[in-house]
Write a protein that holds these residues in place. Sequence first.
Motif, PDB file in Angstrom:
ATOM      1  N   ARG A 487       0.845  16.393 -53.749  1.00 24.74           N
ATOM      2  CA  ARG A 487       1.177  15.128 -53.087  1.00 24.74           C
ATOM      3  C   ARG A 487       0.903  13.990 -54.062  1.00 24.74           C
ATOM      4  O   ARG A 487      -0.197  13.895 -54.619  1.00 24.74           O
ATOM      5  N   LEU A 488       1.879  13.132 -54.232  1.00 25.89           N
ATOM      6  CA  LEU A 488       1.735  11.952 -55.082  1.00 25.89           C
ATOM      7  C   LEU A 488       2.109  10.745 -54.231  1.00 25.89           C
ATOM      8  O   LEU A 488       3.255  10.620 -53.787  1.00 25.89           O
ATOM      9  N   LEU A 526       6.498  13.174 -52.991  1.00 27.48           N
ATOM     10  CA  LEU A 526       6.304  11.860 -53.597  1.00 27.48           C
ATOM     11  C   LEU A 526       6.606  10.792 -52.560  1.00 27.48           C
ATOM     12  O   LEU A 526       7.719  10.717 -52.037  1.00 27.48           O
ATOM     13  N   THR A 527       5.600   9.954 -52.282  1.00 23.62           N
ATOM     14  CA  THR A 527       5.761   8.886 -51.305  1.00 23.62           C
ATOM     15  C   THR A 527       5.507   7.547 -51.977  1.00 23.62           C
ATOM     16  O   THR A 527       4.426   7.312 -52.535  1.00 23.62           O
ATOM     17  N   ILE A 528       6.510   6.655 -51.929  1.00 21.85           N
ATOM     18  CA  ILE A 528       6.416   5.302 -52.475  1.00 21.85           C
ATOM     19  C   ILE A 528       6.680   4.362 -51.304  1.00 21.85           C
ATOM     20  O   ILE A 528       7.826   4.170 -50.896  1.00 21.85           O
ATOM     21  N   ILE A 560      11.023   6.878 -50.289  1.00 24.46           N
ATOM     22  CA  ILE A 560      10.956   5.507 -50.797  1.00 24.46           C
ATOM     23  C   ILE A 560      11.217   4.598 -49.605  1.00 24.46           C
ATOM     24  O   ILE A 560      12.357   4.463 -49.152  1.00 24.46           O
ATOM     25  N   GLU A 561      10.183   3.976 -49.095  1.00 17.82           N
ATOM     26  CA  GLU A 561      10.284   3.358 -47.773  1.00 17.82           C
ATOM     27  C   GLU A 561       9.492   2.056 -47.721  1.00 17.82           C
ATOM     28  O   GLU A 561       8.365   1.968 -48.230  1.00 17.82           O
ATOM     29  N   THR A 593      14.473  10.440 -48.909  1.00 11.32           N
ATOM     30  CA  THR A 593      14.412   9.461 -47.836  1.00 11.32           C
ATOM     31  C   THR A 593      14.294   8.073 -48.452  1.00 11.32           C
ATOM     32  O   THR A 593      13.339   7.795 -49.187  1.00 11.32           O
ATOM     33  N   VAL A 594      15.260   7.209 -48.179  1.00 11.97           N
ATOM     34  CA  VAL A 594      15.252   5.842 -48.693  1.00 11.97           C
ATOM     35  C   VAL A 594      15.571   4.929 -47.517  1.00 11.97           C
ATOM     36  O   VAL A 594      16.730   4.806 -47.107  1.00 11.97           O
TER      37      VAL A 594
END
Length: 754
Positions: A487-488, A526-528, A560-561, A593-594
């Motif tokens: 997980r990042l 990857l969650t941003i 990316i949310e 996911t954006v």
Amino acid sequence: MKKYTAYILALFASALFVLSSCKDDDIVDGGEYNSERLFMPMFRVEANTNDSSDPYACTIASNAIHSTSNRINDVQLYWYGVEGASGYRIRCKVQGTDWDRNSVLDTIVGPEVLELLHEDLQYSVGYSYAIQALSPKGDAYNSKWYGMGDGSHQKDYVTITTGDRYEVPSIFWVEDVTFKSVRVYFNNTVESTSEYEEFINNGAEIVDGKWVFHDIQIVPTADNPDLESFYHTMTEEDFANGYVDFDGLVSNGSYIVTGNNNNVPRVYDRNYNKAFIRMLGEVGAPIAIPAIYDAGDTIMAAYYNTDGLQASRLDTILTNYMGDNTITEGQVFYLEGGKNYYLASSVALTKGLTLETNPEDLAAGKGRALVYLGVGTSDESGNSGRAANFNLGRNAQSGAENGVLLSFQDIKFNEINFTVQKFFNYMDKNGTGGNSNYAISANYFMNMNSQGLGFTMGELSITNCTFSGMIRGFIRFQGPNRQIIQRLTVEGCVFYDCGVYDANGRGYAWFAGPGDRKDSNFFQNLTIRNNSFIDCPRHSLVGENGNLAWPAGTTWNIVIENNTFVNFSTRSSNSGHGLILETRYAPRGSKFTVKKNLFVMVRQNDSDNRPLNMKGMRIDTKAIEYDFADNYATTVPNWTTSNLIDGLFSNRAFSNTSDGAGYNSGALNLGGYGETRIKFGDNRNENEDDAVGYQLAPAELFMNPVPLAPNGHKDMHRYNVDGFYYNLTPRVMAHPIYTKGIGDPRWRNGDAWK
């Protein structure tokens, strides 16, 4: 708590030192320019021969025409002779380690010898070589070292990387790890030999359908090299049991487990797979690291106090923790709120930890701790800023570590402001009002060694932090070995005054995959989310372009949310520069996911002709899933670029039907084709009956979103970050950007951003 405070103070006492470096002994008057000193020899490499086909070029032996060896883990060296030399001294170390502490070769040959075969080396490791001509008049007249360099002239370095080791069977694993004991299991039954032909050709043996090995060894890693090693010679009873128990290991210690066939003559061909273990320990209470502004800190005196500021050294404390088996992995460290810290050198992260501002200080309104990733400059003119970063993992520092896969727990950074004291980007050097003598900073927040060990880790988490001064990249993944991050997460952060590494604002992607290791995976999750990227031009947001044969089951889940992107990487008109997603060959079964991101394109004033080239994505893989929805933009200057796609993109829009989320009329997107398009507030569709039919200009939504200077000025990518709070007018508060919670939420709520 007293115990930990004493520990930290002791580390500070030992931290203030001057780093040693290799230097010539007893230099005569005139130093390196003395006419009686021998000329410097040079290894034969393309950098000084200008001949890519030189038959006497230094290389791995299998590539050398005149070598007596054809092995990929032998190195063949050739050098130019020096008239009058009485011999040559040749030294070698693993790339990235210390010449004195980590030497793997130090030998002297006669004056007639102009070549050397360096045999039986670690596989997949870069070796740095240095050579000196010896004078019959004494050491004072020896030549300068070639190969140690001065830190900037690349032609003064020679590094040769050995070949990758062939496949070896994985027959060892560990279970039942306690504070002091471990059980090493093995299964040496030969299931197949087809993939291990080279292993057999290099001496591996099979007897009665079993792989032959004679011992099991447990040796300490280079993080704690002084711990005891354990060697166990196998018995018939051990083979019958299928395991061996070891006791007497040290709590929190890190070790490497492997087994050897001692009939194999070459050291690095004897062992099978290697397993990394870290013994259990009890995590103590959080350790407070006081901000000690020490007048005796020579680094501060030399590089920092010229600006009248103070900071407390941090890198030595964190580095000591990595090898300290009295503190359990997963330790939480608190920094003082409102105080300054600094790294004088990069920190190799090989052990899980949390580094954050003390929550009590935050609650008391003292603000976040500030960490300088480098202080001062490396030249007297002040044109080259010193930079340091965090490194994920480290190089192998012993033969036992070759091929090992490190394993460490979560690494978390929370509520910290990160910057660099002296940094310079492309515009600082080349823009109006800039200084053409500046050296552009090639720094990161997090990097990896080019020869770094493989590793697996649970989570890398960066939350509620600010970043400025990281020019070349944010997180760069590289190295020849397998690396896994489950997980990042980057959430709640603000990025400003970063990037602009070159004319096109590139450098590396924010999250730059290595592109050459199919069994690595940094984007597994990857969650941003909830971040602001204020200009900061870089190559792309997520970049990984290796066209690799991903192993079965490999997938990426990239989210990316709710981010706000301001003039995101708009400098270059090249369709391959500045994309949000540059992941052409994503593994099948991946999901992107954006959602609910806000894009802002803004100029300094009406005469500012800066390029505003916004690019979206490029993904060639079709067997994947998209969830694109509710991505909005403020108005775009109507003279920025003609024929914008979806009102925002100069090319490669999200809605692209060939290599975007709009592929096959949006068949792969959960919300259909319409949701792959950028919204402004006036583009209604059947799923958006309540859309407000007007657009918001940047200056209407934000208090002061414009850049500090127009195109071509050194400050053209800098902003008054406080200006991004929303204007809470009725028109703003009725718009979907506000009502749907689009973009980074901090600006709508008036939350402190630093």
